[in-house]
Design a protein around this motif. Sequence first.
Motif, short mmCIF file in Angstrom:
data_model
loop_
_atom_site.label_atom_id
_atom_site.label_comp_id
_atom_site.label_asym_id
_atom_site.label_seq_id
_atom_site.Cartn_x
_atom_site.Cartn_y
_atom_site.Cartn_z
N UNK A 225 0.69 -1.12 0.03
CA UNK A 225 -0.01 0.10 0.09
C UNK A 225 0.73 1.15 0.06
N UNK A 226 2.06 1.35 0.76
CA UNK A 226 2.58 2.37 0.98
C UNK A 226 3.47 2.58 -0.29
N UNK A 227 3.84 1.35 -1.26
CA UNK A 227 4.42 1.76 -2.44
C UNK A 227 3.35 2.06 -3.65
N UNK A 228 2.20 1.71 -3.44
CA UNK A 228 1.40 2.30 -4.44
C UNK A 228 1.14 3.79 -4.27
N UNK A 229 0.94 4.20 -3.39
CA UNK A 229 0.67 5.54 -2.79
C UNK A 229 2.08 6.50 -3.02
N UNK A 230 3.08 6.00 -2.97
CA UNK A 230 4.57 6.46 -3.27
C UNK A 230 4.77 6.71 -4.69
N UNK A 231 4.13 5.58 -5.50
CA UNK A 231 4.53 5.61 -6.99
C UNK A 231 3.30 6.61 -7.68
N UNK A 232 2.23 6.87 -7.14
CA UNK A 232 1.24 7.61 -7.60
C UNK A 232 1.52 9.11 -7.15
N UNK A 233 2.06 9.08 -6.07
CA UNK A 233 2.54 10.53 -5.77
C UNK A 233 3.60 11.25 -6.82
N UNK A 234 4.34 10.33 -7.25
CA UNK A 234 5.41 10.97 -8.51
C UNK A 234 4.91 11.29 -9.52
N UNK A 235 3.42 11.12 -9.76
CA UNK A 235 2.84 11.82 -10.98
C UNK A 235 2.39 13.04 -10.54
N UNK A 236 2.06 13.42 -9.47
CA UNK A 236 1.55 14.43 -8.89
C UNK A 236 2.09 15.76 -9.15
N UNK A 237 1.47 16.94 -9.39
CA UNK A 237 2.41 18.37 -9.76
C UNK A 237 2.83 18.72 -8.51
N UNK A 238 2.56 18.23 -7.11
CA UNK A 238 3.48 18.89 -6.06
C UNK A 238 4.17 17.57 -5.38
N UNK A 239 5.47 18.14 -5.41
CA UNK A 239 6.37 16.96 -4.92
C UNK A 239 7.51 17.77 -3.86
N UNK A 240 8.38 16.90 -3.53
CA UNK A 240 9.14 17.27 -2.36
C UNK A 240 10.80 16.92 -2.96
N UNK A 241 11.74 17.82 -2.78
CA UNK A 241 12.95 17.45 -2.99
C UNK A 241 13.69 18.09 -1.94
N UNK A 242 15.06 18.30 -2.19
CA UNK A 242 16.15 18.39 -1.07
C UNK A 242 15.76 19.85 -0.46
N UNK A 243 15.09 20.99 -1.33
CA UNK A 243 14.83 22.12 -1.02
C UNK A 243 13.34 22.42 -0.56
N UNK A 244 12.67 21.29 -0.51
CA UNK A 244 11.34 21.53 0.10
C UNK A 244 10.41 21.14 -1.04
N UNK A 245 8.99 21.56 -0.66
CA UNK A 245 7.91 21.40 -1.78
C UNK A 245 8.26 22.09 -2.88
N UNK A 246 7.83 21.64 -4.15
CA UNK A 246 7.74 22.50 -5.24
C UNK A 246 6.47 22.12 -6.25
N UNK A 247 6.11 23.07 -6.99
CA UNK A 247 5.11 22.65 -8.14
C UNK A 247 5.63 22.29 -9.48
N UNK A 248 5.10 21.25 -9.98
CA UNK A 248 5.91 20.80 -11.25
C UNK A 248 4.70 20.44 -12.17
#
Length: 459
Positions: A225-248
């Motif tokens: 379940x955790x992996x499903x949501x993690x993979x789906x989250x990589x499609x989303x326009x809001x993500x997080x990197x080393x500098x924090x949240x960003x819109x993509x």
Amino acid sequence: MTVRRRSLVATALCTFVWLAAAGTASAHGGSLAGGGRETLTIPTWLFLSTGGAAVGASFLLASFVTDRQFIERVHGWGVPLAAGGERPVVSLGRALGVAGLVAVLVTGFLGPTNARTNLAILLVWVGWWAGLAMTTYLLGNSWAVLNPWKTLAGLLPSLDRSYPDRLGAWPGVAGLLALVWLEVVSPLADDPRLLATVVVGYSVVTLSGAVVFGPGTWFGQVDPVERVFRYYGRFAPIGRDDDGFRLRLPGMDLSTPRLVDGADEVAFVVALLWVTTYDGLVTTPAWRDLTTPLVEAGLPPHLLYPLALLAGFALFLGVYRLAVRASRRTAETYLAPSVLAQRFAPPLLAIAAGYHFAHYLGYFLVLVPSLAVAVADPLGSPALVPVLDLPGWFGGVALAAVVVGHLVAIWVAHAAAYDLFPARLQAVRSQYPFIAVMVFYTMTSLWVVSRPEVPLPHL
């Protein structure tokens, strides 16, 4: 045509025929919504050909984009989002997740037995698997914070035993297939007591695994379940990197190298793609007509469904691996097949997200008023259950979602090819087999969401 290419074409055609015989989709808890989709008023062949042609044409248009710097700018574009007060939000999210788990258990065991008024049923299928999952690829992955088992695991001691590297994500693949099989063959969407019992069992397994191997290892490697949501989250326009949240741009993060790393993670992506289809294939007239003779001949239904689940997964995975080998030949590259398989697997997540959205948006909108009533009175059982009546044109939204998911997948595969191969023609040619598979899956998915639904047969 070489023997291998003939095998690839034959396998793809067999897959399409098998899927066409298998039927269309019923959502998790689909019996709650009642009714179903209606058959198209236009010829099916014309509808499917149009969808496949749209995907093929989009590949042709993408192939004209050969400027690597432009592709990198598109995928690297992002706007930093202001951050502040993150810790209180995380604490609130964790508390809400645990409260949701408690609510499912309490109302599952003690609440009304009517599935249409029981909070546990509505919260799991409507609020979580439909609503929250859609927000994951439409906005961002909030399940990383809301996950109540991860929160509880952080409060428990850990033995930090070494997790066998050879297992990788394979337990997650098996877990995902097992969860979908259980959802199909059991009345989880109709029996609150059974649903609560399954949640208890899942909790015991999850928390025990987190104690033995540590929360980081369990939720990072094993938990499906955790992996499903993690993979789906990589499609989303809001993500997080080393500098924090960003819109993509939506889906652009799927081109990240090593997002899928290893044959086990490739298999998980293919499994996710397959189960989004299988979950509906078993509730169509074609499936009923195909399997009724087998059941009448003595094949137990509870054996038929897992066999179909495993056979379909093996078929999907086999077709993908054939496409990988064909891509290696068309690109004339010395890159190992494993490298190509890992880089071209993430685009399939865009297809899975598009199909999930097409499958569950109407279901969610129809039942969200019932969920609101159940939240307001968790232990009550009102005689009148409110539902939303969707307009007749709404089915077009689902069909558009399928096509959009495939279009994003094509662009992501295009970017991955230009990142892998130095020559432009080589990058384009490497995509031919994968585009063929995507066209096939587009036509299959469109056929699935356009078929009428029938009650699950034989069970």
